[in-house]
Design a protein around this motif. Structure first.
Motif, mmCIF file in Angstrom:
data_model
loop_
_atom_site.group_PDB
_atom_site.id
_atom_site.type_symbol
_atom_site.label_atom_id
_atom_site.label_comp_id
_atom_site.label_asym_id
_atom_site.label_seq_id
_atom_site.Cartn_x
_atom_site.Cartn_y
_atom_site.Cartn_z
ATOM 1 N N SER A 81 0.823 -1.207 0.000
ATOM 2 C CA SER A 81 0.000 0.000 0.000
ATOM 3 C C SER A 81 0.858 1.258 0.000
ATOM 4 C CB SER A 81 -0.926 -0.001 1.218
ATOM 5 O OG SER A 81 -1.752 1.143 1.220
ATOM 6 N N ALA A 82 1.961 1.230 0.720
ATOM 7 C CA ALA A 82 2.847 2.400 0.763
ATOM 8 C C ALA A 82 3.405 2.711 -0.619
ATOM 9 C CB ALA A 82 3.981 2.156 1.754
ATOM 10 N N TYR A 83 3.785 1.676 -1.355
ATOM 11 C CA TYR A 83 4.298 1.892 -2.712
ATOM 12 C C TYR A 83 3.193 2.382 -3.647
ATOM 13 C CZ TYR A 83 8.791 -0.270 -1.555
ATOM 14 O OH TYR A 83 10.024 -0.542 -1.015
ATOM 15 N N VAL A 84 1.988 1.875 -3.462
ATOM 16 C CA VAL A 84 0.865 2.337 -4.283
ATOM 17 C C VAL A 84 0.616 3.823 -4.055
ATOM 18 C CG1 VAL A 84 -1.626 2.199 -4.618
ATOM 19 C CG2 VAL A 84 -0.288 0.105 -4.493
ATOM 20 N N MET A 102 -4.257 3.022 -12.891
ATOM 21 C CA MET A 102 -3.663 1.689 -12.730
ATOM 22 C C MET A 102 -3.264 1.441 -11.283
ATOM 23 S SD MET A 102 -0.125 0.213 -14.367
ATOM 24 C CE MET A 102 0.834 1.280 -13.263
ATOM 25 N N PHE A 103 -2.626 2.431 -10.647
ATOM 26 C CA PHE A 103 -2.224 2.285 -9.251
ATOM 27 C C PHE A 103 -3.445 2.151 -8.342
ATOM 28 C CE2 PHE A 103 1.966 4.139 -10.468
ATOM 29 C CZ PHE A 103 2.784 3.214 -9.831
ATOM 30 N N MET A 108 -6.809 -2.744 -5.204
ATOM 31 C CA MET A 108 -8.032 -3.373 -4.696
ATOM 32 C C MET A 108 -7.761 -4.550 -3.748
ATOM 33 S SD MET A 108 -10.928 -1.919 -5.538
ATOM 34 C CE MET A 108 -12.070 -3.280 -5.385
ATOM 35 N N PRO A 109 -6.953 -5.549 -4.123
ATOM 36 C CA PRO A 109 -6.738 -6.670 -3.188
ATOM 37 C C PRO A 109 -6.065 -6.235 -1.900
ATOM 38 C CG PRO A 109 -5.287 -6.854 -5.097
ATOM 39 C CD PRO A 109 -6.266 -5.776 -5.409
ATOM 40 N N VAL A 110 -5.215 -5.214 -1.974
ATOM 41 C CA VAL A 110 -4.532 -4.720 -0.783
ATOM 42 C C VAL A 110 -5.529 -4.029 0.149
ATOM 43 C CG1 VAL A 110 -2.792 -3.095 0.056
ATOM 44 C CG2 VAL A 110 -2.313 -4.514 -1.949
ATOM 45 N N LEU A 111 -6.389 -3.186 -0.421
ATOM 46 C CA LEU A 111 -7.410 -2.517 0.382
ATOM 47 C C LEU A 111 -8.295 -3.537 1.096
ATOM 48 C CD1 LEU A 111 -8.546 0.333 -2.052
ATOM 49 C CD2 LEU A 111 -7.139 0.586 0.006
ATOM 50 N N ILE A 112 -8.658 -4.576 0.389
ATOM 51 C CA ILE A 112 -9.520 -5.605 0.976
ATOM 52 C C ILE A 112 -8.782 -6.344 2.085
ATOM 53 C CG2 ILE A 112 -10.789 -7.733 0.500
ATOM 54 C CD1 ILE A 112 -11.248 -6.607 -2.357
#
Length: 361
Positions: A81-84, A102-103, A108-112
């Motif tokens: 998430s930090a890199y996003v 794109m970012f 999405m999978p990280v947020l979930i």
């Protein structure tokens, strides 16, 4: 491909070409990561980012941010998430709208995983409702399909099915890996409707369809969860055993720690069926440790609930109370209504079958 990257690195170093150096070391990191040398590959991706930022090579930095986020999303969602966030900010600063989308969609999978479900649903609704029609018609829309899991876990089956229908045409044009993720979600909808046998049939060949790319992006576990849950719900323990053995043999706990936490969950449930108490406790506790460390509230709560249900079945209700309370608080915060109801039922003495699916309708 690796030979060409090495050649490019040698030329770049001799000529002091920072642009070529960053791109070549980035590519080399991807190649090594794809070959299972994840830590080595990640170190090279990090070096590519550091060099790009130091040399003000913004395009190279964007590529490195994206690749690091993709590399980490299946193993360390907090760092991913930090890199996003950094990549999104840079893309926005540069006016690179497609890369910005794109970012955002790719997170999405990280947020979930991190329990930011409302944020994930906002991404879905904003991108599908925008005037920028190219977003919903491009391959970037495939990332949005992950939101269907949030809908399912919140008991919003109609919304999950509608999202699948909305993105069906994009899914048909996508890669085999992405189509497998779509099928996993369709299986989730089928199970939510009580059609466990149909769900198991849909994912019967999931192990054969899995690929290195799916493994690298950490998406294998999303498919595995659905296919194993379908087998549990259908009472097919042999299928559960076979699926777990195949994936565990292909991906080690070092390479895929979150996936192995789910394998431990499932092994605990199998051990409960076989009345192997020591294996139940050790596997549940190991899974809880991983989900705590990776800051994944939903799966931490699910595992605590499953463990607590087993303790109640063993006549140890007092030991289960704390885990029930923690799980319920998490589910309530996430808006996972079916899960709150399952906790309440368990706390009031309702029994749970040892083969019950972990995704109640």
């Amino acid at each position: 491909m690796l030979f060409r990257s090495e050649l490019a690195l040698g030329i770049a170093e001799r000529n002091g070409d920072s642009q070529v150096f960053c791109e070549a070391i980035n590519t080399k990191g991807l190649i090594l990561g794809g070959r299972g040398r994840r830590e080595e590959g990640r170190a090279l991706l990090t070096a590519a980012l550091d060099h790009a930022l130091a040399a003000d090579l913004h395009e190279a930095a964007l590529r490195a941010y994206n690749n690091l986020a993709a590399d980490l999303q299946g193993t360390d969602p907090v760092r991913a998430s930090a890199y996003v966030q950094a990549g999104t900010a840079l893309a926005r600063l540069m006016g690179r709208r497609r890369l910005e989308v794109m970012f955002i969609a790719g997170e999405m999978p990280v947020l979930i995983d991190l329990g930011r479900w409302d944020a994930a649903i906002r991404v879905v609704t904003e991108f599908l409702g925008t005037d920028e029609q190219w977003i919903s018609e491009s391959e970037l829309a495939n990332e949005l399909i992950m939101g269907a899991w949030v809908y399912l876990w919140r008991g919003q089956i109609v919304e999950a099915r509608n999202l699948l229908d909305r993105l069906a045409e994009v899914g048909k044009r996508s890669t085999p890996d992405t189509r497998l993720v779509y099928d996993a979600l369709r299986a989730g909808v089928l199970r939510a409707q009580g059609r466990n046998g149909d769900a198991l049939t849909l994912l019967a060949d999931a192990s054969e369809r899995a690929s290195d790319a799916l493994d690298y992006l950490g998406l294998t576990r999303w498919v595995l969860i659905e296919s194993v849950e379908a087998a549990f719900a259908a009472g097919d323990r042999q299928s559960v055993h076979q699926q777990l053995e195949r994936v565990a043999a292909r991906l080690t706990p070092v390479v895929a720690p979150i996936l192995h936490a789910h394998i431990q969950r499932f092994r605990a449930r199998l051990a409960a069926i076989d009345d192997r108490s020591d294996d139940v406790a050790s596997n549940f506790q190991a899974a809880i440790g991983t989900f705590q460390q990776r800051q994944m509230p939903f799966w931490l709560a699910v595992t605590r609930l499953e463990y607590a249900e087993w303790l109640v079945q063993r006549g140890k209700a007092a030991d289960a109370d704390g885990m029930f309370a923690e799980a319920r608080a998490t589910f309530a915060e996430l808006g996972a209504v079916p899960w709150v109801e399952r906790v309440d039922a368990a706390m009031h003495g309702a029994t749970t079958s040892t083969e019950q699916t972990a995704l109640p309708a």
